[in-house]
Design a protein around this motif. Structure first.
Motif, PDB file in Angstrom:
ATOM      1  N   ALA A  15     -10.055   7.732  11.359  1.00 33.82           N
ATOM      2  CA  ALA A  15     -10.667   8.716  12.259  1.00 33.82           C
ATOM      3  C   ALA A  15      -9.602   9.494  13.023  1.00 33.82           C
ATOM      4  CB  ALA A  15     -11.620   8.021  13.223  1.00 33.82           C
ATOM      5  N   CYS A  16      -8.627   8.778  13.580  1.00 32.86           N
ATOM      6  CA  CYS A  16      -7.530   9.447  14.296  1.00 32.86           C
ATOM      7  C   CYS A  16      -6.709  10.310  13.347  1.00 32.86           C
ATOM      8  CB  CYS A  16      -6.635   8.409  14.965  1.00 32.86           C
ATOM      9  SG  CYS A  16      -7.422   7.454  16.278  1.00 32.86           S
TER      10      CYS A  16
ATOM     11  N   PRO B  67     -10.089  -4.100   8.302  1.00 35.16           N
ATOM     12  CA  PRO B  67     -10.888  -2.883   8.055  1.00 35.16           C
ATOM     13  C   PRO B  67     -11.280  -2.131   9.321  1.00 35.16           C
ATOM     14  CG  PRO B  67     -12.207  -4.870   7.706  1.00 35.16           C
ATOM     15  CD  PRO B  67     -10.797  -5.330   7.895  1.00 35.16           C
ATOM     16  N   THR B  68     -11.478  -2.833  10.438  1.00 34.84           N
ATOM     17  CA  THR B  68     -11.879  -2.143  11.669  1.00 34.84           C
ATOM     18  C   THR B  68     -10.776  -1.224  12.173  1.00 34.84           C
ATOM     19  OG1 THR B  68     -13.298  -4.014  12.274  1.00 34.84           O
ATOM     20  CG2 THR B  68     -12.705  -2.463  14.017  1.00 34.84           C
ATOM     21  N   ILE B  69      -9.543  -1.734  12.209  1.00 39.76           N
ATOM     22  CA  ILE B  69      -8.416  -0.912  12.644  1.00 39.76           C
ATOM     23  C   ILE B  69      -8.173   0.201  11.643  1.00 39.76           C
ATOM     24  CG2 ILE B  69      -5.984  -0.944  13.310  1.00 39.76           C
ATOM     25  CD1 ILE B  69      -7.781  -2.420  15.203  1.00 39.76           C
ATOM     26  N   ARG B  70      -8.446  -0.062  10.362  1.00 39.64           N
ATOM     27  CA  ARG B  70      -8.288   0.991   9.354  1.00 39.64           C
ATOM     28  C   ARG B  70      -9.244   2.150   9.620  1.00 39.64           C
ATOM     29  NH1 ARG B  70      -7.216   1.112   3.137  1.00 39.64           N
ATOM     30  NH2 ARG B  70      -8.005   3.183   2.642  1.00 39.64           N
TER      31      ARG B  70
ATOM     32  N   GLN C  85       0.833  -1.192   0.000  1.00 37.26           N
ATOM     33  CA  GLN C  85       0.000   0.000   0.000  1.00 37.26           C
ATOM     34  C   GLN C  85       0.874   1.250   0.000  1.00 37.26           C
ATOM     35  OE1 GLN C  85      -3.386  -0.127  -0.178  1.00 37.26           O
ATOM     36  NE2 GLN C  85      -3.212  -2.351  -0.314  1.00 37.26           N
ATOM     37  N   ALA C  86       0.301   2.363  -0.458  1.00 37.84           N
ATOM     38  CA  ALA C  86       1.075   3.604  -0.613  1.00 37.84           C
ATOM     39  C   ALA C  86       0.638   4.706   0.340  1.00 37.84           C
ATOM     40  CB  ALA C  86       0.964   4.115  -2.047  1.00 37.84           C
ATOM     41  N   THR C  87      -0.312   4.435   1.261  1.00 36.60           N
ATOM     42  CA  THR C  87      -0.741   5.422   2.233  1.00 36.60           C
ATOM     43  C   THR C  87      -0.694   4.806   3.622  1.00 36.60           C
ATOM     44  OG1 THR C  87      -3.078   4.811   2.028  1.00 36.60           O
ATOM     45  CG2 THR C  87      -2.259   6.551   0.572  1.00 36.60           C
ATOM     46  N   TYR C  88      -0.627   5.659   4.636  1.00 38.91           N
ATOM     47  CA  TYR C  88      -0.559   5.168   6.015  1.00 38.91           C
ATOM     48  C   TYR C  88      -1.796   4.327   6.344  1.00 38.91           C
ATOM     49  CZ  TYR C  88       0.675   5.317  10.997  1.00 38.91           C
ATOM     50  OH  TYR C  88       1.032   4.976  12.280  1.00 38.91           O
ATOM     51  N   GLN C  89      -2.988   4.869   6.067  1.00 35.07           N
ATOM     52  CA  GLN C  89      -4.210   4.150   6.403  1.00 35.07           C
ATOM     53  C   GLN C  89      -4.356   2.892   5.560  1.00 35.07           C
ATOM     54  OE1 GLN C  89      -3.987   7.163   5.170  1.00 35.07           O
ATOM     55  NE2 GLN C  89      -5.303   7.453   3.392  1.00 35.07           N
ATOM     56  N   GLY C  90      -3.823   2.905   4.319  1.00 34.69           N
ATOM     57  CA  GLY C  90      -3.852   1.696   3.501  1.00 34.69           C
ATOM     58  C   GLY C  90      -2.986   0.602   4.064  1.00 34.69           C
TER      59      GLY C  90
END
Length: 434
Positions: free
Chosen positions: A105-106, A97-100, A84-89
């Motif tokens: 949100a944070c 998906p839940t931790i994502r 993945q290329a993003t932090y949230q990705g």
């Protein structure tokens, strides 16, 4: 690489496939360094006072540096494993998906408040500069064009918005060099004022020889997290580099944070030694307004924050683009109405972000009390999410048993330390607000 198993080789070097990897190592160092040299630089002397003196504050800073560097290295490794290329990705690809959703949100809350804090700092410096350039007698009001609401709005339209418009973060390597030099000048100015400043300025400070309590020592962690937070940009910077290997990324991380630690330490130590227990939460507010060196530092630090704001906006915009993509797919099917990375959507989100943060910065009375909350939320990106990513990444990668055991233990320690910092700083900040 001789004598290593294929699993070890995958742990050390596994580039992320990307189509636009054109960022040099020097550019990555400057962007990472500039992401960390922000508004937290002004509050480090005050943090040294809160910790009880130079020795305990410096010890906390060194301990934090170990976790800060390891967090950056972990994020580079997690990006190579997840692809993945993003932090949230990265967090979503490894932790689910839940931790994502928690990460997103944070992410938005933290970056939004950082942007507001940046604008507040810029507005305060502009107000001081206007008072110096256009002095007036106490009964006479200041002209309308020196009001902070006008000057900050004008600066946001003419400088911050154009710098935030480009699509790629690699463009910021040019402005980041200027911002890094401005932050370094501020540190050198504080050192010079300690030795060469007026006699009435370099008064005998009432220094604390020992920490007031363990709670006062731990209260420094949020300021350090707020000051050194560059982890939100780590994945984007890593995926924009030409040479994507874990060893190369570790060297970039170490060089960036060591240089950042030097600037923060000089500012914190000499700012605290100059004013002692009378130091202000904003070190520039402790100096007289007519000092030439401090005036230049005030101008250059404003430039530094102006160039740091677009990096924060780029990261927040990437999360909002993901929201746009998922919302359009849910409403319109696989073909969205507009491409999230296209110019129209990108400019719309950029203008929206600048407008919201500017409105909050203009109408909120003071943000100094919630710096602890910002630092507490930052602990998620520095400690908790990297620790979770490390635990999940080594569960899918072939690693030696002893190495796996050590990495799992380090991931658990990172999560526990981050949870403690978040809880302690958030409770303390809420108590101060109440």
């Amino acid at each position: 690489m001789e004598g290593q198993t294929p699993g070890d080789r995958g742990l050390l070097e596994k580039p992320v496939p990307t189509a636009a990897a054109a960022l040099s190592s020097l550019g990555a160092v400057f962007i990472l360094l500039k992401s960390a040299l922000g508004a937290g630089l002004l509050s480090f002397p005050w943090a040294f006072h809160k910790a009880g003196g130079v020795a305990p504050a410096f010890l906390v800073e060194l301990v934090s540096l170990v976790f800060l560097i390891s967090g950056l290295v972990i994020l580079g490794y997690a990006a190579s494993v997840s692809g993945q290329a993003t932090y949230q990705g990265v967090v979503g690809g490894l932790c689910g998906p839940t931790i994502r959703k928690l990460c997103e949100a944070c992410f938005v809350i933290n970056l939004l408040m950082i942007s507001v804090a940046f604008l507040r700092v810029i507005g305060d410096q502009l107000e001081k500069l206007c008072d110096l350039l256009l002095p007036s007698a106490p009964p006479a009001p200041q002209p309308w064009y020196t009001n902070q609401r006008f000057t900050l709005t004008l600066l946001s339209m003419l400088a911050i918005l154009p710098l935030s418009a480009p699509r790629e973060i690699g463009f910021q390597k040019y402005t980041s060099i200027l911002g890094t030099l401005a932050a370094c000048y501020l540190a050198l100015a504080i050192v010079a004022q300690y030795y060469l400043g007026p006699q009435d300025l370099a008064r005998e400070p009432r220094l604390a020889s020992s920490p007031f309590s363990w709670a006062s020592v731990f209260s420094v962690f949020p300021t350090i997290c707020f000051g050194f937070q560059c982890h939100e940009a780590a994945v984007s910077i890593y995926c924009s580099m030409r040479h994507q290997s874990l060893g190369h990324w570790a060297l970039v991380s170490v060089l960036s944070l060591l240089a950042c630690c030097l600037v923060y330490s000089l500012t914190g130590v000499y700012g605290f030694l100059t004013f002692g227990t009378d130091v202000s939460a904003d070190i520039l507010m402790s100096y007289p307004g007519n000092d030439g060196i401090i005036i230049v530092a005030r101008v250059l630090f404003t430039v530094s924050i102006v160039t740091a704001y677009p990096v924060v906006l780029f990261l927040g915009r990437s999360v909002m683009q993901d929201f746009w993509r998922r919302g359009c797919c849910w409403a319109c099917g696989p073909q969205p109405l507009a491409e999230p990375s296209g110019p129209w959507v990108r400019m719309l989100l950029t203008v929206l972000w600048v407008t919201v943060t500017l409105a909050m910065a203009l109408f909120l009375p003071d943000l100094s009390e919630i710096v602890g909350i910002i630092g507490g939320v930052s602990s998620f990106f520095i400690f908790i999410f990297p620790g979770l990513c490390l635990i999940c990444a080594i569960s899918v990668e072939p690693v030696r048993p002893r190495v796996k055991c050590f990495l799992e233990a380090w991931g658990v320690v990172s999560v526990l330390v981050g949870t403690f910092i978040f809880g302690q700083s958030t409770v303390a900040a809420v108590m101060e607000l109440l």
